[in-house]
Design a protein around this motif. Structure first.
Motif, PDB file in Angstrom:
ATOM      1  N   UNK A 254       0.694  -1.265  -0.006  1.00  0.00           N
ATOM      2  CA  UNK A 254       0.000   0.217  -0.015  1.00  0.00           C
ATOM      3  C   UNK A 254       0.808   1.163  -0.055  1.00  0.00           C
ATOM      4  N   UNK A 255       2.184   1.357   0.888  1.00  0.00           N
ATOM      5  CA  UNK A 255       2.910   2.380   0.937  1.00  0.00           C
ATOM      6  C   UNK A 255       3.454   2.682  -0.429  1.00  0.00           C
ATOM      7  N   UNK A 256       3.792   1.572  -1.040  1.00  0.00           N
ATOM      8  CA  UNK A 256       4.565   1.791  -2.461  1.00  0.00           C
ATOM      9  C   UNK A 256       3.628   2.183  -3.398  1.00  0.00           C
ATOM     10  N   UNK A 257       2.342   1.786  -3.401  1.00  0.00           N
ATOM     11  CA  UNK A 257       1.433   2.368  -4.212  1.00  0.00           C
ATOM     12  C   UNK A 257       1.189   3.749  -4.066  1.00  0.00           C
ATOM     13  N   UNK A 258       1.074   4.348  -2.986  1.00  0.00           N
ATOM     14  CA  UNK A 258       1.020   5.813  -2.722  1.00  0.00           C
ATOM     15  C   UNK A 258       2.183   6.537  -3.108  1.00  0.00           C
ATOM     16  N   UNK A 259       3.420   5.802  -3.073  1.00  0.00           N
ATOM     17  CA  UNK A 259       4.264   6.528  -3.809  1.00  0.00           C
ATOM     18  C   UNK A 259       4.462   6.712  -5.162  1.00  0.00           C
TER      19      UNK A 259
ATOM     20  N   UNK B 110       2.220  13.282  -6.508  1.00  0.00           N
ATOM     21  CA  UNK B 110       2.333  13.564  -4.997  1.00  0.00           C
ATOM     22  C   UNK B 110       1.015  14.232  -4.603  1.00  0.00           C
TER      23      UNK B 110
ATOM     24  N   UNK C 228      -2.069  13.767  -5.303  1.00  0.00           N
ATOM     25  CA  UNK C 228      -2.946  12.712  -5.192  1.00  0.00           C
ATOM     26  C   UNK C 228      -2.623  11.976  -3.970  1.00  0.00           C
ATOM     27  N   UNK C 229      -1.362  11.634  -3.572  1.00  0.00           N
ATOM     28  CA  UNK C 229      -1.008  10.929  -2.509  1.00  0.00           C
ATOM     29  C   UNK C 229      -1.174  11.847  -1.115  1.00  0.00           C
ATOM     30  N   UNK C 230      -1.216  13.216  -1.226  1.00  0.00           N
ATOM     31  CA  UNK C 230      -1.245  13.937  -0.233  1.00  0.00           C
ATOM     32  C   UNK C 230      -2.918  13.919  -0.111  1.00  0.00           C
ATOM     33  N   UNK C 231      -3.471  14.202  -1.113  1.00  0.00           N
ATOM     34  CA  UNK C 231      -5.021  14.049  -0.954  1.00  0.00           C
ATOM     35  C   UNK C 231      -5.459  12.890   0.127  1.00  0.00           C
ATOM     36  N   UNK C 232      -4.923  11.760  -0.197  1.00  0.00           N
ATOM     37  CA  UNK C 232      -5.276  10.754   0.640  1.00  0.00           C
ATOM     38  C   UNK C 232      -4.939  11.152   2.251  1.00  0.00           C
ATOM     39  N   UNK C 233      -3.797  11.619   2.609  1.00  0.00           N
ATOM     40  CA  UNK C 233      -3.626  11.895   4.176  1.00  0.00           C
ATOM     41  C   UNK C 233      -4.673  13.062   4.603  1.00  0.00           C
ATOM     42  N   UNK C 234      -4.552  13.791   3.674  1.00  0.00           N
ATOM     43  CA  UNK C 234      -5.387  15.204   3.970  1.00  0.00           C
ATOM     44  C   UNK C 234      -6.914  15.061   4.374  1.00  0.00           C
ATOM     45  N   UNK C 235      -7.424  14.242   3.593  1.00  0.00           N
ATOM     46  CA  UNK C 235      -8.774  13.863   3.696  1.00  0.00           C
ATOM     47  C   UNK C 235      -9.086  13.278   4.879  1.00  0.00           C
TER      48      UNK C 235
ATOM     49  N   UNK D 143     -10.916   7.476   0.141  1.00  0.00           N
ATOM     50  CA  UNK D 143      -9.453   7.449   0.128  1.00  0.00           C
ATOM     51  C   UNK D 143      -8.821   6.228   0.281  1.00  0.00           C
TER      52      UNK D 143
ATOM     53  N   UNK E 186      -9.199   3.810  -2.635  1.00  0.00           N
ATOM     54  CA  UNK E 186      -8.254   3.997  -4.106  1.00  0.00           C
ATOM     55  C   UNK E 186      -7.052   2.957  -3.839  1.00  0.00           C
TER      56      UNK E 186
ATOM     57  N   UNK F  57      -5.052  -0.508  -3.658  1.00  0.00           N
ATOM     58  CA  UNK F  57      -5.448  -1.834  -4.277  1.00  0.00           C
ATOM     59  C   UNK F  57      -5.833  -2.720  -3.534  1.00  0.00           C
TER      60      UNK F  57
ATOM     61  N   UNK G  11      -2.167   9.717   9.928  1.00  0.00           N
ATOM     62  CA  UNK G  11      -1.849  10.562   8.672  1.00  0.00           C
ATOM     63  C   UNK G  11      -0.791  11.575   8.682  1.00  0.00           C
TER      64      UNK G  11
ATOM     65  N   UNK H 121       6.096  10.889   5.177  1.00  0.00           N
ATOM     66  CA  UNK H 121       6.732   9.776   4.306  1.00  0.00           C
ATOM     67  C   UNK H 121       6.430  10.299   2.843  1.00  0.00           C
ATOM     68  N   UNK H 122       5.452  10.824   2.304  1.00  0.00           N
ATOM     69  CA  UNK H 122       5.123  11.301   1.010  1.00  0.00           C
ATOM     70  C   UNK H 122       5.844  12.379   0.705  1.00  0.00           C
TER      71      UNK H 122
END
Lengths: 208, 208
Positions: free
Chosen positions: A31-36, A40, A42-49, B16, B19, B21, B47, B53-54
């Motif tokens: 999952x972490x490698x997917x976020x990577x 950037x 879109x990945x920050x959107x994940x944590x912000x939301x 979130x 999204x 996988x 978060x 990390x991101x």
């Protein structure tokens, strides 16, 4: 945890996901490698939301459901029948019942069910809030819609004892053979109850 | 997505997780409700650590591995053999090889393998960076350690053509019968290769 992480940041990110239920180290790394691999932003959107959710989410002061404001959309909807309360364990059950489009009253979310195995007692549930609501004298019927398990039955019984002198009608959702089930494979308790609580039949298929 | 979310914040939080996988709406809701049951500080830890990390993670400018700084811990370790490069697909493979404690050289992380099906071509991989590294003339052997799949073979062949005139020794990790495997169930290609590439035997068990 594996000690061979070449990056502390990566290791700490993986640890965050392994805190979640059902996610092991391998899945967490995936999952972490997917976020990577995401952009950037879109990945920050994940944590912000998620952060906004954690910081701003509220519990309805009337029914204890998860809500964006002090009073949830169901409690503040004047079209809902104010005289009927459906007692459920959590928000997932509210959503399941709303999906049926068969219920138009209000809810009361306990926030759990009594489970000595998991250390959840009556004091952990929003039962006092429920008793307060009933004192307003607008509610005429309370429907218990808890799981058909030992814990659900225990909670039903506890609530029944608390509510039985309050003057409201108390009911429980019907137990019986599920649509699609074959009689042969239905357990005895359910089948017995479905005969005992049989309903009048008008000739139409029951699934119409 | 289910439309019956009583809270937009909750719905956005669930979105979130969906999204990611392998995570459907049901699992996502379960994960979000789990975060909600944590202490607020612990949930925000989740978060915050992911966000850090991101925002701060880097790729090593030498080997393209994920790293906390411009140059990863392996590339900056003077005790590693500077004359051997192991070419791998991604950081998971670096960690797997490090776990064996059998390799003391450096790595080169391609960031993927050639896969026409997924639209990944040679231009998407850090091959130019690898060719640049070889021009320094410190590397004497390059070991291909890619998956034993069609994509891995294709990438091996592409890299071989690019490297064969550079003067470095090119090798590939051994193919053969895995420890614990029974001969009967080993595929023909692997079994045939394991006979062709048999190794001298000194009487000791191979797993010592």
């Amino acid at each position: 945890m594996n000690d061979n992480y070449p990056s502390k940041l990566l290791q700490r990110a993986v640890e965050q996901f392994t805190k979640l239920p059902g996610i092991g180290e391998r899945t967490a790394l995936r999952l972490v490698l997917f976020l990577l691999r995401l952009k950037k932003e879109d990945a920050l959107d994940f944590t912000r939301n998620l952060q906004q959710f954690i910081e701003e989410i509220k519990f309805c002061r009337i029914c204890n459901n998860i809500s964006d404001s002090d009073c949830c959309t169901i409690c503040s909807d004047p079209r809902r029948a104010q005289n009927t309360l459906c007692v459920v364990e959590n928000i997932k059950d509210v959503m399941a019942i709303e999906n049926t489009s068969q219920y138009f009253g209000l809810y009361h979310v306990l926030g759990g069910i009594i489970s000595p195995m998991e250390g959840i007692g009556p004091g952990d549930l929003s039962i006092d809030l429920l008793l307060e609501r009933l004192k307003q004298n607008t509610v005429e019927e309370v429907i218990f819609a808890l799981s058909a398990t030992m814990e659900g039955d225990t909670t039903n019984y506890y609530l029944y004892k608390k509510l039985k002198d309050s003057g409201v009608k108390i009911s429980v959702i019907a137990r019986g053979v599920s649509f699609g089930d074959e009689l042969e494979y239905t357990n005895e308790l359910t089948l017995g109850r479905s005969i005992l609580h049989r309903t009048p039949f008008d000739g139409y298929p029951s699934t119409r």
